[in-house]
Write an enzyme that holds these catalytic residues in place. Sequence first.
Site, PDB file in Angstrom:
ATOM      1  N   ASP A 230       0.836  -1.203   0.000  1.00 11.02           N
ATOM      2  CA  ASP A 230       0.000   0.000   0.000  1.00 11.02           C
ATOM      3  C   ASP A 230       0.869   1.250   0.000  1.00 11.02           C
ATOM      4  O   ASP A 230       1.936   1.262   0.620  1.00 11.02           O
ATOM      5  CB  ASP A 230      -0.905  -0.039   1.246  1.00 11.02           C
ATOM      6  CG  ASP A 230      -2.034   0.979   1.155  1.00 11.02           C
ATOM      7  OD1 ASP A 230      -2.277   1.518   0.061  1.00 11.02           O
ATOM      8  OD2 ASP A 230      -2.669   1.230   2.198  1.00 11.02           O
TER       9      ASP A 230
ATOM     10  N   ASN B 140     -10.566  -3.024  -6.120  1.00 11.46           N
ATOM     11  CA  ASN B 140      -9.853  -2.018  -6.914  1.00 11.46           C
ATOM     12  C   ASN B 140     -10.511  -1.735  -8.269  1.00 11.46           C
ATOM     13  O   ASN B 140     -10.166  -0.759  -8.942  1.00 11.46           O
ATOM     14  CB  ASN B 140      -8.385  -2.421  -7.142  1.00 11.46           C
ATOM     15  CG  ASN B 140      -7.530  -2.337  -5.898  1.00 11.46           C
ATOM     16  OD1 ASN B 140      -6.559  -3.071  -5.730  1.00 11.46           O
ATOM     17  ND2 ASN B 140      -7.851  -1.411  -4.994  1.00 11.46           N
TER      18      ASN B 140
HETATM   19  C1  FPP Z   1      -2.199   0.074  -3.284  1.00 12.62           C
HETATM   20  O1  FPP Z   1      -1.644   1.359  -3.139  1.00 12.62           O
HETATM   21  C2  FPP Z   1      -1.550  -0.589  -4.397  1.00 12.62           C
HETATM   22  C3  FPP Z   1      -2.214  -1.120  -5.440  1.00 12.62           C
HETATM   23  C4  FPP Z   1      -3.674  -1.097  -5.583  1.00 12.62           C
HETATM   24  C5  FPP Z   1      -1.479  -1.726  -6.576  1.00 12.62           C
HETATM   25  C6  FPP Z   1      -0.275  -2.527  -6.214  1.00 12.62           C
HETATM   26  C7  FPP Z   1       0.610  -2.548  -7.406  1.00 12.62           C
HETATM   27  C8  FPP Z   1       1.946  -2.499  -7.384  1.00 12.62           C
HETATM   28  C9  FPP Z   1       2.735  -2.556  -6.161  1.00 12.62           C
HETATM   29  C10 FPP Z   1       2.736  -2.341  -8.631  1.00 12.62           C
HETATM   30  C11 FPP Z   1       2.633  -3.400  -9.645  1.00 12.62           C
HETATM   31  C12 FPP Z   1       2.660  -4.773  -9.112  1.00 12.62           C
HETATM   32  C13 FPP Z   1       3.217  -5.816  -9.742  1.00 12.62           C
HETATM   33  C14 FPP Z   1       3.081  -7.163  -9.184  1.00 12.62           C
HETATM   34  C15 FPP Z   1       3.967  -5.681 -10.987  1.00 12.62           C
HETATM   35  P1  FPP Z   1      -2.489   2.641  -3.483  1.00 12.62           P
HETATM   36  O2  FPP Z   1      -2.245   3.021  -4.878  1.00 12.62           O
HETATM   37  O3  FPP Z   1      -3.919   2.413  -3.103  1.00 12.62           O
HETATM   38  O4  FPP Z   1      -1.837   3.697  -2.551  1.00 12.62           O
HETATM   39  P2  FPP Z   1      -2.514   4.900  -1.770  1.00 12.62           P
HETATM   40  O5  FPP Z   1      -3.215   4.299  -0.588  1.00 12.62           O
HETATM   41  O6  FPP Z   1      -1.345   5.729  -1.383  1.00 12.62           O
HETATM   42  O7  FPP Z   1      -3.438   5.598  -2.709  1.00 12.62           O
END
Ligand code: FPP
Length: 230
Positions: free
Chosen positions: A8, A56
């Site tokens: 996250d 998501n």
């Molecule tokens: C949550 O952080 C993260 C995600 C919904 C996506 C996770 C993806 C990756 C780590 C990159 C790609 C992964 C792979 C396996 C290639 P958020 O975006 O909700 O963060 P925030 O809470 O700060 O908005």
Amino acid sequence: MHVAIIMDGNGRWATQRGLPRTAGHIEGAKAVRAVVETAARANVDTLTLYAFSSANWSRPTAEISALMRLFGQYLFTETRRCVEQSIRLNVIGRRDRLSENLLRSIEQSEKSSAAGSGMLLRLAVDYSSQHSILRAAQRAGRDADLSADAYQRLLNEVDHCAYSVSAVDLLIRTGNERRLSDFLLWESAFAELHFSDCLWPDFNEQRFQCALDDYGGRQRRFGGLSAKTL
Ligand code: FPP
């Protein structure tokens, strides 16, 4: 040892730098590469990464498309590295809502890495623990004698989990949030939890080691008593 990570903080990492959220996901993918290699070196048996939750899908279409593109690219570039390190890849979660292209990439990556004898890397994409638990319960029907192991096998079928996997030992969540967000609820029944304030793109070898050290200091009792008390 089975380590699971809720990655996250990509969006906040980008926003803090005046960048679009997708830049955070791109940087987050680099952190994935580093953590996979660190985990393999640390003799982790299974690493499960929460890459995209079923919840998501409610994000803006452009962000979803960017994430799906990143998963495809990751499989394309990383499968060879995984094979070189004997890492097996398995994407868990629903497959009925993924694009044909991504499905093909997933199947190819799983097939070409299947002979590996090292760590199992599971990427959870379109994953919802509640959905899996419901679907597995439907498959179980009215089987009153169903064991926990047999139920786990049903969950594995629903999740497209190709390997038998032990329960989660350590569940890490980055991004300064303290919740499970529908991730591996059944499998984490006795998991130790480690919450890190660090935003996912900044999660590195040192921080992963810090989580492992924290876990190493825990007393796991599984509802029993510690040896000292007995
Ligand atoms: C949550 O952080 C993260 C995600 C919904 C996506 C996770 C993806 C990756 C780590 C990159 C790609 C992964 C792979 C396996 C290639 P958020 O975006 O909700 O963060 P925030 O809470 O700060 O908005």
